[in-house]
Write a protein that holds these residues in place. Structure first.
Motif, PDB file in Angstrom:
ATOM      1  N   TYR A 360      34.607  44.273  -1.398  1.00  0.00           N
ATOM      2  CA  TYR A 360      33.691  43.898  -0.319  1.00  0.00           C
ATOM      3  C   TYR A 360      33.720  42.394  -0.074  1.00  0.00           C
ATOM      4  N   ARG A 361      33.767  41.630  -1.144  1.00  0.00           N
ATOM      5  CA  ARG A 361      33.820  40.169  -0.970  1.00  0.00           C
ATOM      6  C   ARG A 361      35.119  39.749  -0.265  1.00  0.00           C
ATOM      7  N   LYS A 362      36.196  40.470  -0.531  1.00  0.00           N
ATOM      8  CA  LYS A 362      37.448  40.157   0.176  1.00  0.00           C
ATOM      9  C   LYS A 362      37.282  40.402   1.674  1.00  0.00           C
ATOM     10  N   MET A 363      36.567  41.492   2.041  1.00  0.00           N
ATOM     11  CA  MET A 363      36.312  41.745   3.461  1.00  0.00           C
ATOM     12  C   MET A 363      35.534  40.585   4.081  1.00  0.00           C
ATOM     13  N   LEU A 364      34.509  40.123   3.366  1.00  0.00           N
ATOM     14  CA  LEU A 364      33.721  38.999   3.873  1.00  0.00           C
ATOM     15  C   LEU A 364      34.579  37.743   3.992  1.00  0.00           C
ATOM     16  N   ASP A 365      35.433  37.506   2.989  1.00  0.00           N
ATOM     17  CA  ASP A 365      36.319  36.336   3.041  1.00  0.00           C
ATOM     18  C   ASP A 365      37.262  36.417   4.243  1.00  0.00           C
ATOM     19  N   ASP A 366      37.770  37.614   4.500  1.00  0.00           N
ATOM     20  CA  ASP A 366      38.739  37.779   5.595  1.00  0.00           C
ATOM     21  C   ASP A 366      38.122  37.490   6.960  1.00  0.00           C
ATOM     22  N   ILE A 367      36.817  37.776   7.113  1.00  0.00           N
ATOM     23  CA  ILE A 367      36.186  37.512   8.416  1.00  0.00           C
ATOM     24  C   ILE A 367      35.448  36.171   8.422  1.00  0.00           C
ATOM     25  N   GLY A 368      35.557  35.430   7.316  1.00  0.00           N
ATOM     26  CA  GLY A 368      34.938  34.108   7.248  1.00  0.00           C
ATOM     27  C   GLY A 368      33.429  34.129   7.109  1.00  0.00           C
ATOM     28  N   MET A 369      32.893  35.187   6.512  1.00  0.00           N
ATOM     29  CA  MET A 369      31.446  35.298   6.341  1.00  0.00           C
ATOM     30  C   MET A 369      31.045  34.674   5.007  1.00  0.00           C
ATOM     31  N   LYS A 370      30.244  33.626   5.041  1.00  0.00           N
ATOM     32  CA  LYS A 370      29.887  32.867   3.851  1.00  0.00           C
ATOM     33  C   LYS A 370      28.831  33.604   3.029  1.00  0.00           C
TER      34      LYS A 370
END
Length: 398
Positions: A360-370
């Motif tokens: 899930y954190r990788k998904m957030l990283d991919d969309i630039g969500m801090k």
């Protein structure tokens, strides 16, 4: 004559009641258990002269792997008590660190509570004894001599679910005596829990009282709903009466709860003095509640400025067909673009959901969500979730 008869009758009743009370008193074992020593070691005792074996199991012992409906998880270990000549079995622990601990006895294979310790908590359908070793973070779990908030059980109308439902609400010290408006944290439980879980297992009222008194947290209202949409209240507290709680009940993670969450917010903002804006709303949850938190916060993308995922059960589900679960990445991007103050993720290194949270954190990283990330020792346990609440709350509404 009649007065004499009535007096005699009343004296007989008083004598019988007194005898029954004394019988209850002397039926109890006159044993101290648990006994906390100066070095924070603990002695447990049980009078069982006819038992062949007595063991103790608790979260102060080394963990073992156990099979659960959610997969393999860390569970409490167990060890033997030693029988004395007086028929009292004993076990003395090593010095324990600050924490709220739970334990049970196992007598000839039968798990039961300590009859000398009246302090209990229920987790799903299991009831265990508790004790606290003070100091450090465990001071937040104690009821100290400070101003206290209030805990109430309220019923709200949920038009979306077609029933009145019960929630637990913490209001901070002084709420009843002023006209201030407060921010709100919506705090969600995990699978098998209900509106009682965070207040009993999570020590929410004690944590909030202590953090507010220490000036580490803003005074706030904490709302603890029941996430099981087929229930109007916790088992034994609602119209379904007394029945054995289950780990997972129907419709728990099918989108129904998330889709109707605004019923709870509308009730709170109509019945409490709150700041009804995004900057004054937070939402957090553990395990299943972390799953709910993630989906609620992105489905209502402009509603919460503070989001907390504690050991979140973020994983694919076959029943996740509701519109709530559609376009997850797209709605997260909208949530990101709308802006927020804090997106906080915490999980233990040995949690069975660790890999799901990495993904899930990788998904957030991919969309630039801090987001802020906390990785702790241990697994999927209340020991971690109480700490996460203690660390998350001071970051809110600053």
């Amino acid at each position: 004559m009649i007065k004499t008869y009535l007096l005699s009758f009343l004296l007989t009743i008083v004598t019988v009641i007194g005898a029954q009370a004394q019988e209850a008193l002397f039926r109890a074992q006159q044993i101290i258990s648990p006994e906390i020593h100066q070095d924070n070691s603990v002695t447990f005792r049980l009078l069982a002269p006819n038992a062949q074996s007595v063991q103790i199991t608790g979260d102060f012992l080394p963990t073992v792997k156990i099979e659960t409906p959610m997969g393999q998880m860390d569970g409490p270990g167990k060890t033997d008590l030693v029988k004395g000549n007086n028929g009292v079995w004993e076990f003395k622990s090593q010095s324990l660190g600050p924490e709220l601990y739970n334990y049970s006895f196992i007598i000839d294979g039968f798990t039961t509570i300590d009859p000398n310790n009246p302090f209990l908590i229920r987790d799903v359908a299991s009831v265990t004894n508790i004790f606290i070793i003070g100091g450090g973070h465990a001071e937040l779990y104690k009821t100290n001599d400070i101003p206290h908030g209030s805990v109430t059980r309220r019923w709200y109308d949920s038009p979306g679910l077609g029933m009145d439902r019960r929630i637990t609400v913490y209001t901070p010290p002084g709420y009843e005596n002023n006209t201030e408006k407060y921010p709100v944290l919506y705090l969600l439980h995990g699978a098998g829990g209900d509106e009682e879980a965070w207040i009993s297992l999570g020590r929410t009222a004690q944590i909030m009282d202590n953090l507010i008194d220490q000036g580490k947290a803003k005074p706030m209202i904490v709302v603890m709903p029941n996430g099981n949409v087929i229930q109007d209240a916790a088992p034994g507290e609602g119209s379904m009466g007394y029945y054995k709680p289950q780990f997972m009940v129907p419709k728990t993670m099918d989108g129904t709860y998330e889709a109707n969450f605004m019923d709870i917010i509308k009730f709170v903002e109509s019945n409490y003095r709150v700041k009804a804006d995004k900057a004054s709303r937070g939402i957090a949850g553990l395990s299943m509640g972390g799953f709910h938190t993630m989906h609620i916060s992105r489905f209502y993308q402009n509603t919460f400025d503070y989001v907390g995922l504690y050991s979140a059960a973020i994983m694919p589900r076959e029943d996740a067909t509701s519109k709530v679960y559609s376009d997850i990445e797209g709605t997260l991007k909208v949530q990101k673009d709308n802006g927020y103050k804090l997106y906080w993720i915490a999980i233990g290194k040995t949690d069975f959901l660790y890999d799901a949270n990495v993904a899930y954190r990788k998904m957030l990283d991919d969309i630039g969500m801090k987001y802020q990330y906390v990785e702790s020792e241990g697994g999927h346990t209340w020991r971690n979730w109480r700490v996460y609440l203690s660390e998350f709350v001071p970051k809110l509404f600053q």
